[in-house]
Motif scaffolding. Structure first.
Motif, short mmCIF file in Angstrom:
data_model
loop_
_atom_site.label_atom_id
_atom_site.label_comp_id
_atom_site.label_asym_id
_atom_site.label_seq_id
_atom_site.Cartn_x
_atom_site.Cartn_y
_atom_site.Cartn_z
N LEU A 179 0.84 -1.19 0.00
CA LEU A 179 0.00 0.00 0.00
C LEU A 179 0.87 1.24 0.00
O LEU A 179 2.01 1.23 0.48
N ASP A 180 0.30 2.35 -0.53
CA ASP A 180 0.99 3.63 -0.41
C ASP A 180 0.37 4.44 0.71
O ASP A 180 -0.56 3.97 1.39
N VAL A 181 0.86 5.65 0.92
CA VAL A 181 0.39 6.46 2.05
C VAL A 181 -1.06 6.91 1.89
O VAL A 181 -1.68 7.37 2.85
N ASP A 182 -1.60 6.76 0.69
CA ASP A 182 -3.01 7.08 0.46
C ASP A 182 -3.90 5.86 0.58
O ASP A 182 -5.11 5.93 0.34
N GLY A 183 -3.31 4.71 0.94
CA GLY A 183 -4.09 3.49 1.10
C GLY A 183 -4.37 2.77 -0.20
O GLY A 183 -5.20 1.86 -0.22
N GLN A 184 -3.70 3.14 -1.28
CA GLN A 184 -3.92 2.51 -2.58
C GLN A 184 -2.98 1.32 -2.76
O GLN A 184 -1.81 1.37 -2.34
N VAL A 185 -3.49 0.28 -3.41
CA VAL A 185 -2.68 -0.91 -3.67
C VAL A 185 -1.64 -0.60 -4.74
O VAL A 185 -1.95 -0.02 -5.78
N VAL A 186 -0.41 -0.99 -4.46
CA VAL A 186 0.70 -0.78 -5.40
C VAL A 186 1.57 -2.02 -5.42
O VAL A 186 1.58 -2.81 -4.47
N ASP A 187 2.29 -2.22 -6.50
CA ASP A 187 3.28 -3.29 -6.57
C ASP A 187 4.59 -2.78 -5.96
O ASP A 187 5.06 -1.69 -6.30
N ILE A 188 5.14 -3.58 -5.07
CA ILE A 188 6.40 -3.22 -4.41
C ILE A 188 7.52 -4.09 -4.96
O ILE A 188 7.45 -5.32 -4.91
N VAL A 189 8.54 -3.45 -5.49
CA VAL A 189 9.77 -4.12 -5.89
C VAL A 189 10.92 -3.36 -5.24
O VAL A 189 11.08 -2.15 -5.49
N THR A 190 11.68 -4.03 -4.39
CA THR A 190 12.76 -3.36 -3.66
C THR A 190 14.06 -3.47 -4.45
O THR A 190 14.55 -4.57 -4.70
N THR A 191 14.58 -2.33 -4.86
CA THR A 191 15.87 -2.30 -5.54
C THR A 191 16.96 -1.94 -4.52
O THR A 191 16.70 -1.79 -3.34
N GLY A 192 18.17 -1.80 -4.99
CA GLY A 192 19.27 -1.47 -4.09
C GLY A 192 20.07 -2.70 -3.73
O GLY A 192 19.96 -3.76 -4.35
N ARG A 193 20.86 -2.57 -2.64
CA ARG A 193 21.80 -3.63 -2.25
C ARG A 193 21.35 -4.24 -0.93
O ARG A 193 21.28 -3.55 0.09
N HIS A 194 21.03 -5.53 -0.97
CA HIS A 194 20.45 -6.18 0.21
C HIS A 194 21.03 -7.57 0.41
O HIS A 194 21.51 -8.20 -0.52
#
Length: 369
Positions: free
Chosen positions: A303-318
């Motif tokens: 979810l985003d801060v407005d409560g809307q459904v979004v796809d989350i893909v985490t980039t970066g170094r993990h």
């Protein structure tokens, strides 16, 4: 709270992608030899970027001692330590500033503070543990010099993989802190396949302290094992802590679990070196469970801060497995808790002196005897 400990009190500060991270160690006795070079080994053991099996972020992790040390010795005043962040890439997190990643502290920090630092997780990042390890260096020096106590750990499980053999000498010779050198190629292949899949896995770390005398810890609300558990649970991604046999005790009979005593010593150590919240003189043993990291390139609904459904893909170094570099962190937290308990014991019961009989500990490895 950003501080832990009572007589030895450590306060950490800073964010993953801020200019620096640091800590203040208050209550450390005077007269301990301390120099920036003393921190290099353990900070290097914790660091990312040294192997392909951890995050590619590569920080210098050079310690600056700002106070509390004069002419190479601690003065008894607060010791301030600082580490500059030199390899932060905040742009990797630009897309998640208004989104909540499942399995992260984004949502809970938002509700706690009404604002959050999305860059690398901010304060919730494992970057903070750098300063725990730094503070632990001081505790380990004091414990070894004043009481002959040593603290060491190893990785006891990655996913479903467990050691087939055990040798302490093998632990520091591979990037996994794994006690079976013959298994290291297998772990390399396991982690390579995991990283290629984009997924992650959990791990278990075992940490032990040898030479702890009987008497440290307090009954009821100041128990040594309770303090150790709280210290370990404060580490990022930890979801479980066991002292001694822990949850395996559920299936044991009392006739097995009780650690018989003889004039020659304890016959076993199922209790993990703590009885009634007070150290027994046996090896203090603790096992810590780390969850798999949720920072994945595999898409997931959020979810985003407005409560809307979004796809989350985490980039970066993990890290595909945060437990791989958790051994020195767990060692540091055990050392800090033991030093704090030792100082508290000295403050209240320092005049008690030696008490007889003193029962020798069971041999290392006799926990299940």
């Amino acid at each position: 709270m950003n501080s832990f400990g009572q007589l030895l009190r450590v306060t950490t500060f800073g964010e993953s992608h801020g200019p620096a991270i640091g800590c203040v160690v208050d209550g450390c006795p005077p007269g301990i030899a301390l120099a920036p070079g003393d921190f290099a080994r353990d900070l290097g053991r914790r660091a990312t970027g040294r192997t392909r099996h951890t995050s590619a972020r590569r920080e210098d992790d050079a310690i600056e001692i700002l106070s509390g040390v004069h002419e190479g010795l601690t003065t008894g005043t607060p010791i301030a330590l600082l580490v500059r962040n030199t390899d932060a890439r905040s742009r990797d997190y630009a897309a998640i500033g208004a989104r909540f990643r499942p399995g992260h502290a984004d949502y809970t920090y938002w509700h706690k503070y009404g604002i959050r630092d999305p860059r690398g997780g901010g304060r919730s990042s494992a970057r903070e543990t750098t300063m725990r390890v730094a503070a632990g260096v001081i505790a380990r020096k004091w414990l070894a010099e004043r009481h002959g106590v040593t603290v060491r750990g190893h990785l006891a499980q990655i996913g479903e993989v467990t050691p087939r053999g055990f040798d302490w000498d093998a632990v520091e010779g591979n990037p996994f802190f794994w006690p079976d050198a013959a298994q290291v190629p297998e772990l390399e292949r396991y982690m390579d396949a995991l990283r290629k899949s984009g997924d992650s896995v959990g791990a278990r770390v075992t940490v032990v302290a040898d030479g702890v005398p009987p008497g440290w810890g307090e009954p009821v609300y100041g128990k040594l094992d309770a303090g150790i558990a709280a210290a370990m649970m404060s580490i990022n991604a930890v979801k479980g802590v066991e002292i001694g046999d822990g949850f395996a005790s559920v299936a044991q009979r009392g006739s097995v679990h009780r650690d018989a005593m003889t004039p020659e010593g304890f016959l076993s150590n199922h209790a993990g070196g703590v009885l009634g919240g007070i150290s027994s003189g046996q090896q203090v043993t603790c096992s810590v469970a780390f969850k798999p990291t949720s920072s994945l390139r595999l898409p997931v609904a959020g979810l985003d801060v407005d409560g809307q459904v979004v796809d989350i893909v985490t980039t970066g170094r993990h890290d595909p497995c945060v437990g791989i570099r958790a051994t020195p962190i767990c060692e540091a937290m055990l050392a800090l808790e033991l030093m704090d308990q030792a100082l508290r014991h000295r403050a209240q019961c320092g005049d008690v002196g030696a008490v007889s009989p003193r029962i020798p500990a069971a041999p290392d490895g006799a926990r299940h005897g």
